[in-house]
Design an enzyme around this catalytic site. Structure first.
Site, PDB file in Angstrom:
ATOM      1  CE  LYS A  10      -3.950  -2.365   2.081  1.00 20.70           C
ATOM      2  NZ  LYS A  10      -5.016  -2.283   3.107  1.00 20.70           N
ATOM      3  CE1 TYR A  50      -9.420  -2.969  -0.201  1.00 19.45           C
ATOM      4  CE2 TYR A  50      -8.413  -1.075  -1.244  1.00 19.45           C
ATOM      5  CZ  TYR A  50      -8.302  -2.239  -0.498  1.00 19.45           C
ATOM      6  OH  TYR A  50      -7.073  -2.660  -0.049  1.00 19.45           O
ATOM      7  NE  ARG A  86      -7.355 -13.484   5.155  1.00 20.28           N
ATOM      8  CZ  ARG A  86      -7.840 -12.249   5.036  1.00 20.28           C
ATOM      9  NH1 ARG A  86      -7.556 -11.527   3.979  1.00 20.28           N
ATOM     10  NH2 ARG A  86      -8.622 -11.735   5.961  1.00 20.28           N
ATOM     11  CB  THR A  92      -7.330  -6.480   9.150  1.00 22.76           C
ATOM     12  OG1 THR A  92      -7.706  -7.620   8.372  1.00 22.76           O
ATOM     13  CG2 THR A  92      -7.669  -5.221   8.382  1.00 22.76           C
ATOM     14  CG  ASN A 113      -3.883  -2.770   6.514  1.00 26.78           C
ATOM     15  OD1 ASN A 113      -3.717  -2.304   5.398  1.00 26.78           O
ATOM     16  ND2 ASN A 113      -4.836  -3.638   6.796  1.00 26.78           N
ATOM     17  CG  HIS A 116      -5.400  -6.368  -0.437  1.00 19.46           C
ATOM     18  ND1 HIS A 116      -6.598  -6.311   0.237  1.00 19.46           N
ATOM     19  CD2 HIS A 116      -5.580  -7.219  -1.475  1.00 19.46           C
ATOM     20  CE1 HIS A 116      -7.482  -7.085  -0.392  1.00 19.46           C
ATOM     21  NE2 HIS A 116      -6.883  -7.650  -1.434  1.00 19.46           N
TER      22      HIS A 116
HETATM   23  P1  CMP Z   1      -7.523  -4.749   3.288  1.00 21.74           P
HETATM   24  O1  CMP Z   1      -7.122  -6.149   3.632  1.00 21.74           O
HETATM   25  O2  CMP Z   1      -6.812  -4.119   2.151  1.00 21.74           O
HETATM   26  O3  CMP Z   1      -9.097  -4.700   2.999  1.00 21.74           O
HETATM   27  C1  CMP Z   1      -9.925  -3.618   3.367  1.00 21.74           C
HETATM   28  C2  CMP Z   1      -9.175  -2.535   4.074  1.00 21.74           C
HETATM   29  O4  CMP Z   1      -9.966  -1.572   4.748  1.00 21.74           O
HETATM   30  C3  CMP Z   1      -8.337  -3.153   5.163  1.00 21.74           C
HETATM   31  O5  CMP Z   1      -7.264  -3.860   4.580  1.00 21.74           O
HETATM   32  C4  CMP Z   1      -7.964  -1.922   5.996  1.00 21.74           C
HETATM   33  O6  CMP Z   1      -6.803  -1.298   5.528  1.00 21.74           O
HETATM   34  C5  CMP Z   1      -9.121  -0.970   5.736  1.00 21.74           C
HETATM   35  N1  CMP Z   1      -9.874  -0.639   6.944  1.00 21.74           N
HETATM   36  C6  CMP Z   1      -9.974   0.570   7.477  1.00 21.74           C
HETATM   37  N2  CMP Z   1     -10.751   0.548   8.570  1.00 21.74           N
HETATM   38  C7  CMP Z   1     -11.170  -0.721   8.730  1.00 21.74           C
HETATM   39  C8  CMP Z   1     -12.000  -1.384   9.671  1.00 21.74           C
HETATM   40  N3  CMP Z   1     -12.589  -0.734  10.690  1.00 21.74           N
HETATM   41  N4  CMP Z   1     -12.192  -2.708   9.535  1.00 21.74           N
HETATM   42  C9  CMP Z   1     -11.624  -3.389   8.495  1.00 21.74           C
HETATM   43  N5  CMP Z   1     -10.818  -2.802   7.576  1.00 21.74           N
HETATM   44  C10 CMP Z   1     -10.597  -1.489   7.686  1.00 21.74           C
END
Ligand code: CMP
Length: 138
Positions: A10, A50, A86, A92, A113, A116
């Site tokens: 990211k 997304y 994962r 996450t 984070n 992905h």
């Molecule tokens: P990702 O695995 O890329 O998929 C969705 C993304 O939404 C997740 O990583 C996070 O970076 C982002 N995100 C932000 N806030 C939240 C939340 N409260 N719960 C889950 N994902 C979140």
């Protein structure tokens, strides 16, 4: 040939020059890179990627963040690719990520984070097709 998963390093992790370290961890974790590129998603493309989250409260912030600078996208191959990837990247929320995972080491917070990983085999295929044509896979 194993299963595939799809990943993006990211924007904040790319800006912080963690691309090389993260790709090293991925290859050392037993994944083969099938496809790889650096790309700047515009607001519309980030929103489309997304779109499953479009009704979630964090959607707007997520799309802003994912379109703020270039990402590294990749298709990865390994037996049990989705689940094993994962495990390699961790939870996450980096505060909940295990020691030794990519998010524990490189993520900033839940929104930023670092990386992905697809959450199912079906999504791995959909996400890979979103980013790569068949001619870009080796
Ligand atoms: P990702 O695995 O890329 O998929 C969705 C993304 O939404 C997740 O990583 C996070 O970076 C982002 N995100 C932000 N806030 C939240 C939340 N409260 N719960 C889950 N994902 C979140």
């Amino acid at each position: 040939m194993g299963n595939i998963t799809f990943t993006m390093i990211k924007p904040e992790a790319v800006e912080a020059k963690h691309t090389g370290s993260i790709l090293k961890r991925i290859e050392e974790g037993g994944f083969r890179i099938v496809a790889l590129k650096k790309v700047h998603l515009n607001h519309e493309r980030a929103g489309l990627f997304y779109k499953v989250h479009k009704d979630r409260p964090f959607y707007r912030e997520l799309v802003e963040y994912m379109s703020r600078g270039p990402i590294i996208s990749a298709i990865l191959e390994k037996d049990n690719a989705v689940a094993d990837f994962r495990t390699l990247i961790g939870a996450t929320n980096p505060e909940e990520a295990d020691e030794g995972t990519i998010r524990k080491e490189f993520a900033t917070n839940l929104s930023m984070n670092a990386i992905h990983g697809s959450d199912s085999d079906d999504n791995a295929i959909t996400e890979s097709d979103f980013h790569f044509s068949s001619k870009e896979r080796f």
